[in-house]
Design an enzyme around this catalytic site. Structure first.
Site, PDB file in Angstrom:
ATOM      1  N   TYR A  34       0.647  -1.023   0.387  1.00  0.00           N
ATOM      2  CA  TYR A  34      -0.505   0.238  -0.020  1.00  0.00           C
ATOM      3  C   TYR A  34       1.087   0.989   0.155  1.00  0.00           C
ATOM      4  O   TYR A  34       1.111   2.266  -0.717  1.00  0.00           O
ATOM      5  CB  TYR A  34      -1.118   0.024   1.678  1.00  0.00           C
ATOM      6  CG  TYR A  34      -1.973   1.528   1.192  1.00  0.00           C
ATOM      7  CD1 TYR A  34      -3.106   0.814   0.323  1.00  0.00           C
ATOM      8  CD2 TYR A  34      -1.287   2.345   2.188  1.00  0.00           C
ATOM      9  CE1 TYR A  34      -4.054   2.243   0.852  1.00  0.00           C
ATOM     10  CE2 TYR A  34      -2.107   3.600   1.516  1.00  0.00           C
ATOM     11  CZ  TYR A  34      -3.262   3.622   1.495  1.00  0.00           C
ATOM     12  OH  TYR A  34      -4.387   4.397   1.902  1.00  0.00           O
ATOM     13  N   LYS A 113     -27.709   1.934  17.328  1.00  0.00           N
ATOM     14  CA  LYS A 113     -27.947   4.108  17.449  1.00  0.00           C
ATOM     15  C   LYS A 113     -26.726   4.743  17.865  1.00  0.00           C
ATOM     16  O   LYS A 113     -26.465   4.643  18.778  1.00  0.00           O
ATOM     17  CB  LYS A 113     -29.441   4.566  18.195  1.00  0.00           C
ATOM     18  CG  LYS A 113     -29.260   5.720  18.050  1.00  0.00           C
ATOM     19  CD  LYS A 113     -30.263   6.259  18.944  1.00  0.00           C
ATOM     20  CE  LYS A 113     -30.819   7.923  18.687  1.00  0.00           C
ATOM     21  NZ  LYS A 113     -29.801   9.162  19.487  1.00  0.00           N
TER      22      LYS A 113
END
Ligand code: IVH
Length: 663
Positions: A34, A113
């Site tokens: 990477y 949530k």
């Protein structure tokens, strides 16, 4: 390929790997590979600055800080959710909506949530154009520069959508929050009270560089305007579209339920499992899955009728403050700790809470004997929320704020005006030395068995050691001078010290207690530099080339090694024979010459570990299948590499086959 084409192709490739790494947590290439891609892109952009575009991964962190955030109007209002706190209230909600769509079969979606900060992202022709806070619901603040630093937010969508405004939650995972607060405290600043405040504070930083170091994440849960895509029929379809576009969604933790009674059973179950999630949740959200039903139900002034929040009770409790003790940390910071009457809070018995710093004592107006409200949020040590003044009897006592270090009695100071922390800056303060030494010897660091608090305290108070290197110059006779030391014990500890000399560099780096360098960073640095001599000479720029190292970490490493004391210390450690190298693991090279490609989800080990194992055993790991591939290891839900392997006739093996191979 010309520079322009290569840049385009690299941007796409890096974007894809960011998605695999940050969103799916399933990287496909090694960090070195990477970094190579990123390095090549930077080089091309340096030589061709006219080809740098806003969606380039090199542009995630912009250099400039903003003075004020500009106000932006949302395409449609960002509403809130109605709250419920009991199964009865959920049933009432269900009855209300059923009256509005009496003949419909309803499907509910139940999802976490997330306790973070609302944020809206606007993509035009696939490109991220705007990131905005919720503000008052109609107008928010333009925080685009900060939003761009969040790695789970794609700068360019992977699907062709002409206009998309997604909304979601910016949050920080519990572990990252703990680490962040630890670093903030070490820097003498006021820590965040909970992960939500940390996310909010980080998102509203005027300097995007700071935001970029905060490990924020973003998860989609709703949307504003969308144009130019085939209409989705359900919320789940919307999330799938987002996922395909490269955004993180709640899909992994979502439940589709047909009966409201089952929604309630599920809420109960998920409430018990909340600790298992990597992020804090303050409840669950129940949504109607069908978009046409959502449209029929519509909105009230402030919230949709088709969704409801089921809020969990907070993990709070009341108890009494017995006493406040002062702790002196490794960096000299004085932390007041509240000693509490033991009380149960969210399933754990609590007898201590942190007061962070003296300002906190003032702010709370707390006295010994007070009844206090405590809360556990996202970290192991709970905090005091407030004093319950109505419970005061008049016998409470004011807390004396010390003017000197409780251990060495030297005066304490604030290093900088804006800091909240008071520090003991006496470099020979036994408390600091002791903390540093016990950290050095602990299991995760140099692992010197038996070298715990009690021994360290004696050695320091008898002035037998005052820095890490001193440990390695201790003789058996020195230990025999300590309490309760007999020949055998002294011999054991001398052997344990000798044994610790051969720990790998990664352990030594962690043990040295460099600010902002935890266990993981130490491993990354050691594997990159292989010897301490190379790391000592690394510049801030060199260090930042490493994927996981940001400017703050890089600067503290350089600062640490530039100190003359550090250099002396390293010399003495070397002289004592302490290993300063990292050996990339050696062993039987049973996979010598074999190339492996992994696809799909592995059950027993992470992709990164599996690849490391291959390299350790002499094999190669690769991200793409070709004629040269010897084995494709297929986990669950394998991707296109599986098909390619079949096409090319490459041997496909299961995870179990792989594990047997490396046994
Ligand atoms: S749906 C129209 N889903 O909670 C509002 N919101 O208390 C649609 N939140 O402002 C929001 N997790 O910022 C939705 N899974 C989730 C959520 C979620 C957190 C936040 C959101 C909202 C607030 C309302």
């Amino acid at each position: 390929m010309n520079a322009k084409q290569e840049i385009e192709s690299l941007k796409k490739e890096i974007g894809h790997h960011d998605y695999l790494y940050y969103v799916l947590a399933q990287p496909d290439i090694s960090d070195t590979e990477y970094d190579k891609l990123m390095g090549r892109l930077k080089e091309l952009e340096k030589n061709n600055p006219e080809l740098i575009t806003d969606d380039s991964p090199t542009q995630r962190v912009s250099g400039e800080a903003v003075k004020d955030f500009e106000t932006v109007k949302h395409s449609t209002s960002m509403l809130s959710l109605d709250n419920t706190y009991s199964s009865e209230e959920i049933l009432e909600w269900d009855t209300r909506i059923r009256k509005m769509i009496p003949n419909d079969v309803i499907e509910y979606v139940v999802e976490p949530k997330i306790d973070g900060v609302s944020c809206a992202l606007t993509y035009k022709n696939k490109l991220l154009m705007l990131g905005a806070t919720r503000g008052d619901g109609d107008n928010g603040e333009n925080i685009t520069l900060n939003v761009k630093t969040i790695k789970t937010i794609p700068l360019k969508l992977l699907t062709d959508i002409p206009f998309l405004e997604v909304r979601g939650e910016v949050y920080i995972e519990k572990n990252d929050f703990k680490e962040l607060n630890k670093n903030i405290i070490e820097d003498g600043q006021q820590p965040f009270a909970n992960p939500r405040n940390a996310a909010a504070g980080s998102l509203r930083q005027k300097n995007p560089r700071i935001t970029s170091e905060r490990k924020l994440k973003f998860i989609v849960h709703s949307h504003g305007n969308i144009e130019g895509v085939e209409e989705f029929k359900t919320y789940i379809e919307f999330l799938k579209l987002c996922k395909k576009s490269g955004l993180s969604t709640t899909l992994r933790n979502i439940n589709i339920v047909k009966k409201i009674e089952d929604v309630i059973v599920l809420c109960d179950k998920l409430e018990k499992e909340r600790e298992e999630l990597p992020y804090e949740i303050d409840g669950l959200v129940v949504k109607i899955n069908s978009i046409s039903q959502q449209q029929k139900l519509g909105f009230t002034m402030k919230s949709p009728r088709w969704a409801i929040a089921y809020k969990f009770p907070a993990k709070q409790a009341t108890t009494k403050l017995i006493n406040v003790t002062m702790q002196v940390g490794r960096t000299g910071i004085l932390t007041p700790v509240a000693e509490l009457e033991p009380v149960e809070c969210g399933g754990v018995v609590i007898s201590r809470a942190t007061l962070h710093n003296f300002d906190e004592i003032e702010r709370l107006g707390i006295r010994t004997g007070d009844t206090v409200l405590i809360e556990r949020a996202g970290e192991v040590i709970p905090k005091i929320i407030k004093v319950i003044e109505s419970k005061r009897t008049g016998n409470e006592k004011k807390i004396k704020i010390p003017k000197e270090c409780p251990v060495c009695n030297q005066s304490i100071v604030k290093e900088k005006e804006e800091e909240v922390a008071w520090r003991c800056i006496n470099p020979s303060c036994p408390a600091q030395i002791e903390r540093g030494l016990t950290h050095f010897a602990k299991r995760e660091a140099m692992d010197i068995e038996g070298f715990g608090d009690a021994i360290v305290e004696q050695l320091v108070s008898k002035k037998m050691i005052s820095d890490f290197a001193d440990i390695y110059y201790l003789k058996k006779d020195d230990f025999l001078k300590l309490d309760l030391f007999k020949d055998k014990k002294a011999q054991n500890i001398i052997e344990a010290i000798a044994k610790s000399k051969s720990r790998p560099l990664s352990r030594l780096l962690f043990a040295l207690g460099i600010r902002n360098v935890g266990e993981k960073a130490a491993i990354i640095l050691a594997e990159r530099y292989l010897t301490i001599d190379k790391l000592v000479n690394a510049t801030v720029e060199d260090l930042q080339k490493i994927h996981e190292v940001g400017p703050v970490v890089a600067e503290s490493i350089v600062k640490f090694f530039n100190q003359p004391e550090t250099q002396k210390l390293i010399e003495r450690l070397k002289k004592a024979g302490v290993n300063i190298k990292e050996e990339l693991k050696k062993g039987p090279k049973i996979l010598e010459g074999k190339t492996f490609v992994f696809t799909g989800e592995l059950k027993n080990l992470s992709r990164t570990d599996a690849e490391a194992k291959v390299r350790e055993l002499g094999g190669n790991d690769s991200s793409s299948v070709s004629q040269k591939t010897d084995f494709v290891v297929a986990g669950d839900n394998p991707g296109s590499k599986y098909k390619k392997a079949q096409k090319l006739g490459v041997k496909i093996i299961s995870e179990t086959d792989f594990l047997n191979m490396i046994k």
